[in-house]
Motif scaffolding. Structure first.
Motif, PDB file in Angstrom:
ATOM      1  N   ASN A 218      32.917  47.127  28.457  1.00 20.30           N
ATOM      2  CA  ASN A 218      33.727  46.105  29.106  1.00 20.30           C
ATOM      3  C   ASN A 218      35.098  46.009  28.444  1.00 20.30           C
ATOM      4  O   ASN A 218      36.120  45.850  29.110  1.00 20.30           O
ATOM      5  N   THR A 355      30.426  45.314  34.782  1.00 21.29           N
ATOM      6  CA  THR A 355      30.537  45.939  36.105  1.00 21.29           C
ATOM      7  C   THR A 355      31.791  45.464  36.850  1.00 21.29           C
ATOM      8  O   THR A 355      32.493  46.275  37.470  1.00 21.29           O
ATOM      9  N   THR A 356      32.082  44.172  36.787  1.00 23.73           N
ATOM     10  CA  THR A 356      33.258  43.660  37.490  1.00 23.73           C
ATOM     11  C   THR A 356      34.541  44.216  36.881  1.00 23.73           C
ATOM     12  O   THR A 356      35.490  44.554  37.605  1.00 23.73           O
ATOM     13  N   TYR A 359      35.118  47.932  37.969  1.00 22.09           N
ATOM     14  CA  TYR A 359      35.685  48.039  39.319  1.00 22.09           C
ATOM     15  C   TYR A 359      37.191  47.795  39.277  1.00 22.09           C
ATOM     16  O   TYR A 359      37.982  48.522  39.898  1.00 22.09           O
TER      17      TYR A 359
END
Length: 466
Positions: A218, A355-356, A359
């Protein structure tokens, strides 16, 4: 204003008071950098410092975030958490120093060892300061921030303006500031009592890593999303353009810097309130106020940006003001994404943060390369704003599904219209005074219309006048 809001506002004020001097010094340093370093030099040193921020969570396994989160839990063994994190990072630092020594033999033109030392000190400052905040040393945490920035500022003045060490002086100043900050926390608090070799625990390390490891990619994705544009600007347009872009980015980032005092308090409050029945109401109210503050601050900066650039920066950087409106929009979405991200950490769902962010990073990299070649520096700023908007939207959809937040879209549209009007004024109107008056009128109108913002201002005034 109930106890939750009072505590959030109270802690934010403590952080704000502690950070005021720090932010003032950082603002003072902007013109010094613009005169002491050429656009070429500033482009290079900005790249190095951003690489440090990229590598810090990776090489440390992001243990400083893990230590902070678990130290907030009442029933966790604080001694084991700190000792395990600290000793593990000592081992990692030795490895980093060896790797840096080898790399410095083969890499020329960049001060590799200075960068490695800054990386190591940054990691330990993050660990010690975050742990201090988690165990209740809020005021000392804030004071350490002041000491860090003022020491860094004084060292910068000496090393850049007097000794004229250039890039090396810039990096050494950052090292000195954070080292003195760590020293203060060790002397002024009982943190040394939490450190013991006997408290080192592999079981605790596994627990910390289970939480923090998803934050490592992240961190990489967040860096790609927020900072990779500097790398592409450097590669496609050159160091001088990167210097202008980096300097322009420092002005809007003042909003994030100031709001960091809020997030330092909010990270504690959201953990305490997340699982309560009325958490949605609390979170909605805080978000609603935060969004108003973000847009009002952005409008104010747009209103003064031309005279500020003309007054404090070297003429070589002046054209960077044209980037500010788009960069401000990026900062707004970045802070909204960060706000929503704290709710993932509150329930320890760190995979969702990853994950966000991934993207957003993919979108950012693609759009940056495309837009830089199409519209130059503005392209990097546009790509950044779009990517963080996507991250904010994805995180909002998930948290809305969990029943934790519901945004007032009518207000969101109004805030965007207010911001667009302020941006049009700075591009169309010639008079700086007229531009400033437009911005002030927009902000006053928002304060009148926003009940939560009025409530916050009333609470702050009451708190400060006690």
């Amino acid at each position: 204003m109930d106890k939750r809001y009072k505590r959030l506002v109270g802690n934010s004020i403590i952080f704000a008071i502690g950070n005021f001097g720090s932010k003032l010094m950082q603002f003072i340093m902007i013109p010094i950098y613009s005169y002491a370093l050429s656009t070429y030099e500033f482009g290079k040193v900005d790249l190095l410092t951003n690489i440090v921020y990229l590598l810090a969570p990776i090489v440390s396994f992001d243990l400083f975030d893990g230590a902070f989160r678990f130290a907030l839990d009442k029933f966790e063994d604080k001694n084991r958490i700190f000792s395990t994190s600290f000793i593990t990072l000592v081992g990692m630092s030795v490895i980093m120093f060896i790797i840096g020594s080898i790399c410095s033999i083969f890499v020329t033109g960049y001060p590799i060892m200075y960068t490695v030392i800054l990386l190591i000190i940054t990691i330990f400052f993050s660990l010690v300061s975050n742990f201090a905040r988690a165990i209740g040393f809020v005021k000392h945490f804030a004071i350490a921030g002041i000491i860090n920035t003022f020491t860094m500022g004084v060292a910068n003045i000496i090393l850049l303006l007097v000794v004229k060490l250039g890039i090396e002086g810039y990096l050494v100043s950052f090292c000195v500031g954070q080292f003195i900050g760590i020293l203060y926390l060790f002397i002024a608090t009982d943190i040394p009592n939490y450190l013991s070799v006997r408290e080192y625990s592999l079981e605790t390390l596994k627990k910390l890593l289970k939480y923090s490891i998803p934050l490592i990619p992240n961190g990489l994705a967040w860096w790609l999303n927020s900072t990779s544009d500097r790398v592409f600007v450097l590669g496609i347009l050159g160091p001088s353009y990167n210097g202008i872009y980096a300097m322009a980015s420092k002005i809007p980032s003042a909003i994030s810097t100031i709001l960091s005092v809020f997030f330092q308090s909010w990270q504690i409050s959201v953990v305490e309130e997340y699982d309560k029945k009325d958490s949605m109401k609390f979170i909605n109210t805080v978000y609603d106020t935060l969004s108003s503050l973000l847009f009002c601050a952005a409008v104010l900066l747009v209103a003064v940006i031309k005279p500020v650039f003309n007054l404090i920066l070297s003429a070589n950087y002046y054209n960077g003001w044209k980037l500010i409106p788009i960069l401000l929009l990026s900062v707004i979405y970045t802070n909204i994404a960060s706000f929503l991200g704290t709710m993932y950490t509150a329930n320890k769902k760190t995979v969702g943060i990853l994950t966000t962010t991934v993207y957003g990073a993919i979108i950012n990299v693609i759009l940056t390369v495309v837009f830089l070649n199409m519209i130059g520096l503005n392209g990097a700023a546009v790509a950044n704003a779009v990517s963080f908007f996507v991250v904010s939207l994805l995180r909002y959809k998930y948290m809305k599904k969990l029943g934790k937040i519901r945004i007032n879209f009518r207000k969101a549209i109004y805030l965007h219209v207010m911001f667009i009007v302020s941006c049009l004024s700075v591009y169309i109107l010639k008079s700086n005074i007229t531009i400033f008056m437009v911005g002030i009128l927009l902000i006053v109108a928002q304060i009148i219309l926003d009940s939560n913002l009025k409530l916050l201002l009333k609470g702050v005034i009451m708190r400060c006048t006690k």
